[in-house]
Design an enzyme around this catalytic site. Structure first.
Site, PDB file in Angstrom:
ATOM      1  N   GLU A  94       6.504   3.335  -5.312  1.00  0.00           N
ATOM      2  CA  GLU A  94       7.431   3.318  -4.160  1.00  0.00           C
ATOM      3  C   GLU A  94       8.476   4.423  -4.296  1.00  0.00           C
ATOM      4  OE1 GLU A  94       6.392   1.758  -1.714  1.00  0.00           O
ATOM      5  OE2 GLU A  94       5.027   0.379  -2.724  1.00  0.00           O
ATOM      6  N   HIS A 141       7.108   7.478  -2.758  1.00  0.00           N
ATOM      7  CA  HIS A 141       7.322   7.450  -1.310  1.00  0.00           C
ATOM      8  C   HIS A 141       8.789   7.759  -0.990  1.00  0.00           C
ATOM      9  CE1 HIS A 141       3.450   5.935   0.002  1.00  0.00           C
ATOM     10  NE2 HIS A 141       3.530   4.831  -0.703  1.00  0.00           N
TER      11      HIS A 141
HETATM   12 ZN    ZN Z   1       1.932   3.504  -1.041  1.00  0.00          ZN
END
Ligand code: ZN
Length: 513
Positions: free
Chosen positions: A277, A280
């Site tokens: 994450e 991201h």
């Molecule tokens: Zn992902």
């Protein structure tokens, strides 16, 4: 008109269009924060009202964006940028806004708001059905989701020779077609299967001890936050909270909300999902604040997004170089609890390959098999070849076929993922495309940045982040997946770098090289 006057009217046309798309972005990003809140903080009783809020915001942003006035603003801006080079940021912005507008205007407002309301409620029902291992409870919600998505596909349309799935996938990966995806998956499945067969008969079994070692959740939380900060996630412009299903959302490059989850038995699960994450999140934080709401200030698509998360999770987080550094950090968070594990134990733990039921817990060797199964199933459901009622049985059959596993219950079977409840059909393949791109980008970064992994052993990850910022994050939506891949690596997207990465690491680990 004089040249200056023409320039002024061009600037005015761009400014008017920017003003309009920012209004839409304000509404959409408000919905995004409400969505984050629903998954992390909202009491259960809030679901009805939250669904109404999200449906209302979806209706408002759809109305604002699809109005004929927006169409006029796009036409005027198009004239204004016509003389600029094709890859000029203004020209890219107008091209992409026009593309989005054409798509959005094909969708009736009632369908947009019904889909938003349905997904908010269906996610709630899915979570309850999953917990109770009760597929029949979720079935009518999934049936309605498939039905509305079929209507959506009909409205959007698809290119000749294609199929309804393509219309839906285009929202996640522009231009992606099911036949194209199948052409990637079929040979990849054979190559992965070949590798898994070799590992199964290998002379060495990596130790799984670190994976099974219980560690206090509060210590795990401090540790994974420390790692996220160290690899480059900026906590003054983002947060890390807990949720059932890890995700990354937020409203702006300066307000990124990511989540993870903690299992007592395994810090590697929380660490892997946090690094994922954070990948991201760092992409979002790397987007241009000046271009917020405009395509040049947005991610290139979900596959490129996923390449960023997979790269930090796998190429970095499972590497010996990373663990050489991370091992030295463990005592500060866990005291003596990890002392008995050698560096080899940690590297082993991060790289054990073992077919399992759960996609988000899957190792690098089997992960893409989980994606292939979902692709086949959603494609068949949207085509009408598979009834939702038959999903559990067919799901279980594919797990037997692809991974040799007997799925014990629907909680660990077709109820495990949130995506279909959110109405996200056509989304899963971006995980594999992103995984391929991650491997290809990392090979190039290694060539461009001598000593890259040596830096990891000292906890220095900034050259890699800087490289990604420049080559990927700053590009916004200028290129599609394949165009970006060619521009950065000089080659079309291929499965070869992923196979080199997996074989280069796993064969020695299993005593096969
Ligand atoms: Zn992902």
């Amino acid at each position: 008109m004089t040249a200056t006057a023409a320039h002024d009217s061009g600037t005015a046309a761009m400014a008017a269009l920017i003003g309009r798309v920012r209004e839409v972005k304000l509404l959409e990003s408000t919905a995004s924060v409400l969505g984050w809140d629903q998954e992390t903080m909202m009491p259960e009783g809030g679901v009805e009202w939250r669904s109404a809020q999200l449906a209302h915001l979806a209706r408002l942003s759809h109305q604002t964006f699809t109005s004929t006035q927006t169409g006029d603003l796009i036409a005027a801006a198009m004239d204004a940028v016509a003389g600029l080079p094709e890859d000029h940021p203004d020209r890219v912005d107008v091209r992409e806004i026009d593309r989005d507008w054409r798509k959005a205007t094909r969708l009736p407002e009632a369908l947009v708001s019904e889909l938003a309301e349905l997904s908010s409620k269906a996610m709630h029902e899915w979570a309850a059905a999953r917990q109770a291992n009760d597929f029949p409870r979720f079935q009518p919600w999934l049936e309605r989701t498939v039905e509305l998505n079929r209507q959506k596909a009909e409205c959007l349309g698809w290119p000749a020779g294609g199929e309804p799935w393509d219309a839906l996938a285009d929202s996640y990966e522009p231009g992606l077609a099911a036949v194209e995806m199948q052409a990637v998956f079929e040979p990849l499945r054979k190559r992965l299967q070949g590798l898994l067969d070799r590992l199964r008969g290998a002379p060495r079994r990596p130790s799984n001890g670190f994976n099974e070692h219980a560690l206090a959740l509060a210590d795990q939380e401090r540790f994974v936050k420390f790692v996220a900060r160290r690899i480059g996630f900026d906590f003054s412009r983002g947060r890390l909270d807990r949720s059932t299903h890890p995700f990354c959302g937020g409203s702006h490059c300066n307000d990124v909300r990511m989540t993870t989850r903690y299992l007592e038995t395994c810090v590697l699960d929380a660490l892997g999902s946090t690094m994922h994450e954070a990948g991201h999140g760092m992409y979002e934080q790397g987007l241009s604040a000046e271009r917020i709401g405009l395509p040049m200030g947005e991610a290139a698509g979900l596959s490129v997004h996923e390449s960023q998360s997979r790269l930090w999770e796998n190429q970095v987080g499972r590497s010996r170089a990373f663990w050489t550094w991370a091992q030295g950090q463990l005592p500060a968070f866990f005291g003596e609890a990890c002392d008995r594990f050698s560096l080899q134990d940690l590297v082993d733990g991060a790289n054990v390959v073992e077919p399992g039921f759960i996609r988000v817990e899957a190792d690098e060797g089997t992960y893409n098999m989980h994606v292939m199964i979902r692709f086949e199933l959603e494609r068949a459901m949207i085509k009408g070849d598979l009834k939702v009622a038959d999903l559990p049985g067919v799901w279980n059959g594919l797990y037997k076929d692809f991974l040799g596993l007997t799925v014990p219950d629907d909680r660990r079977g077709c109820l495990q993922d949130v995506h279909w409840s959110m109405g996200a059909i056509g989304y899963f393949p971006t995980y594999t495309l992103g995984t391929l791109l991650a491997a290809q980008l990392f090979e190039k970064a290694r060539t461009d940045l001598p000593g890259l992994e040596e830096g990891f052993t000292r906890g220095d990850f900034s050259p890699l982040l800087g490289w990604l910022r420049k080559n990927v994050h700053a590009e916004g939506r200028r290129h599609r997946l394949d165009g970006l891949c060619r521009k950065v690596t000089g080659k079309p997207l291929s499965a070869d770098p992923l196979m080199r990465h997996l074989e280069g690491k796993l064969l020695p680990l299993y005593g096969l090289a």
